[in-house]
Design a protein around this motif. Structure first.
Motif, short mmCIF file in Angstrom:
data_model
loop_
_atom_site.label_atom_id
_atom_site.label_comp_id
_atom_site.label_asym_id
_atom_site.label_seq_id
_atom_site.Cartn_x
_atom_site.Cartn_y
_atom_site.Cartn_z
N LEU A 272 0.87 -1.17 0.00
CA LEU A 272 0.00 0.00 0.00
C LEU A 272 0.91 1.22 0.00
O LEU A 272 1.66 1.44 0.95
N MET A 273 0.85 1.99 -1.07
CA MET A 273 1.67 3.19 -1.21
C MET A 273 0.77 4.40 -1.02
O MET A 273 -0.18 4.61 -1.77
N ALA A 274 1.08 5.22 -0.01
CA ALA A 274 0.22 6.35 0.32
C ALA A 274 0.29 7.44 -0.74
O ALA A 274 1.31 7.60 -1.43
N ARG A 275 -0.78 8.20 -0.82
CA ARG A 275 -0.77 9.39 -1.66
C ARG A 275 0.39 10.28 -1.20
O ARG A 275 0.47 10.64 -0.02
N PRO A 276 1.30 10.68 -2.09
CA PRO A 276 2.45 11.47 -1.63
C PRO A 276 2.09 12.93 -1.39
O PRO A 276 1.28 13.52 -2.13
N LYS A 277 2.66 13.49 -0.36
CA LYS A 277 2.59 14.93 -0.19
C LYS A 277 3.48 15.57 -1.25
O LYS A 277 4.60 15.12 -1.47
N THR A 278 2.96 16.61 -1.91
CA THR A 278 3.70 17.20 -3.03
C THR A 278 3.98 18.69 -2.82
O THR A 278 4.50 19.34 -3.72
N TRP A 279 3.63 19.22 -1.64
CA TRP A 279 3.80 20.65 -1.34
C TRP A 279 4.40 20.78 0.05
O TRP A 279 4.07 20.03 0.96
N SER A 280 5.28 21.76 0.21
CA SER A 280 5.79 22.11 1.54
C SER A 280 6.14 23.59 1.53
O SER A 280 6.24 24.21 0.47
N PHE A 281 6.34 24.16 2.72
CA PHE A 281 6.74 25.57 2.79
C PHE A 281 8.08 25.77 2.09
O PHE A 281 8.33 26.81 1.49
N ALA A 282 8.96 24.76 2.16
CA ALA A 282 10.26 24.87 1.51
C ALA A 282 10.17 24.64 0.01
O ALA A 282 11.05 25.08 -0.74
N CYS A 283 9.13 23.96 -0.43
CA CYS A 283 8.98 23.64 -1.85
C CYS A 283 7.50 23.76 -2.24
O CYS A 283 6.80 22.76 -2.39
N PRO A 284 7.01 24.99 -2.41
CA PRO A 284 5.59 25.21 -2.67
C PRO A 284 5.22 24.94 -4.13
O PRO A 284 4.99 25.87 -4.93
N ASN A 285 5.16 23.69 -4.49
CA ASN A 285 4.88 23.30 -5.87
C ASN A 285 3.50 23.77 -6.33
O ASN A 285 2.54 23.77 -5.55
N SER A 286 3.40 24.12 -7.59
CA SER A 286 2.10 24.34 -8.21
C SER A 286 1.41 22.99 -8.35
O SER A 286 2.05 21.93 -8.27
N PRO A 287 0.09 22.96 -8.61
CA PRO A 287 -0.58 21.68 -8.83
C PRO A 287 0.06 20.87 -9.96
O PRO A 287 0.17 19.64 -9.85
#
Length: 348
Positions: A272-287
């Motif tokens: 079971l591979m969790a949905r990855p977090k893709t945003w952080s304060f250090a790396c505020p990725n666009s969608p």
């Protein structure tokens, strides 16, 4: 082979320990912490009991180990919940008294750096619970996510099967905990895409192991809380999720490759591979950037699994990681992964 058992459950009205075995962030950000404590009282009917290091930044490993011991040894405490994660819980593990904890089994809830304690408890023979911290999920702005609250309530108070379901909407963008306005409304969300299945032609039922991938890498390097006999994991269900530090796809691949080289990866019949977090304060990725990050991580996982566990059933984007909502997974407990029916059922 380690004999693993579910500990007794709390009941509404019981006292539960709130500890910080990793980081004393409640001392820096009291707003989400105190909100989480109120919800434990008001929505779950439990009485939270804080321990000395709970709100202390840079507390020593010995102080944090003492809180763990006190929480488990106190017969009036019926469950233990981590306030938050961190990055150095591995230094607490050598100080823990395994016999004391084994003699006083209790449900423990946590994730991220709490992978250390989850793995420790499994090796001690106690089923623990991957998911829900006081500051994040219980302290969610506006209200707890209904899916998280329902899963936590079931894990806390009930025994037996509980079917997980894909989140219709999710969020992985954080807001400032120091700003009171953060807590005036629920976080925004965007549509989920459901789960993705690989090798979904079989049914797998087994005990779980795993957790935060970065922490597992550290445990492997330190050679701590990994079963001495890899057969311990045969036929099991591997849980993996990545943190807000957003490890690169190459780091994810290398960690899994090294697990494969150690003879671990191929032992599991399902992942079971969790949905990855893709945003952080250090790396505020666009969608769009976040979607690319998630796709690269998925390919890294598949790249490793094709080599070391090509027959394993894989379910991507299960909501038990650093994203919102978050469901609770029994750690060392039983999970049934039904590929033909596209269903995942945990046993609380």
């Amino acid at each position: 082979m380690t004999m693993i058992a579910y500990p007794p459950k709390p009941s509404p009205g019981d006292r539960v320990a709130v500890i910080s075995p990793s980081s004393g962030l409640p001392g820096l950000f009291p707003l989400p912490h105190e909100l989480g404590l109120r919800r434990l009282r008001d929505e779950f009917g439990l009485e939270p009991v804080e321990y000395p290091a709970t709100r202390t930044m840079d507390s020593t490993p010995a102080a944090r180990a003492a809180d763990v011991h006190a929480a488990f040894a106190d017969p009036s405490i019926k469950a233990v919940i981590a306030s938050i994660g961190g990055d150095d819980q591995i230094t607490v593990l050598p100080l823990l008294d395994r016999e004391l904890i084994r003699a006083n089994p209790k449900p423990f809830f946590g994730l991220s750096d709490n992978t250390n304690l989850l793995a420790y408890l499994r090796n001690t023979g106690i089923v623990a619970y991957h998911g829900v911290s006081v500051m994040v999920e219980l302290g969610r702005p506006g209200a707890m996510h209904p899916q998280t609250a329902d899963s936590l309530r079931a894990a806390l108070f009930t025994s037996g099967p509980y079917e997980l379901r894909p989140a219709e909407r999710f969020n992985d963008v954080d807001r400032d905990w120091a700003d009171p306005a953060t807590f005036d409304r629920e976080p925004p969300s965007r549509p989920g895409s459901g789960w993705s299945w690989v090798n979904a032609d079989r049914v797998v039922e087994g005990r779980t192991w795993g957790g935060c991938l970065e922490i597992l890498g550290w445990l492997l390097m330190a050679d701590r809380e990994i079963a001495r006999d890899p057969a311990e994991y045969d036929g099991g269900v591997l849980l993996l999720e990545t943190s807000e530090e957003l490890p690169s796809a190459e780091e994810v691949f290398r960690t899994l490759r090294n697990m494969g080289e150690r003879g671990l990866l191929g032992r599991f019949s399902a992942l079971l591979m969790a949905r990855p977090k893709t945003w952080s304060f250090a790396c505020p990725n666009s969608p769009e950037e976040g979607a690319r990050y998630a796709a690269e991580q998925r390919e890294a996982v598949l790249r490793a699994m094709r080599v070391y566990a090509p027959e394993a059933t894989i379910v991507f984007d299960v909501d038990f990681g650093h994203t919102d909502p978050q469901v609770v997974i029994p750690y060392g407990g039983t999970v049934r992964v039904d590929g033909p029916a596209r269903r995942v059922t945990v046993t609380y």
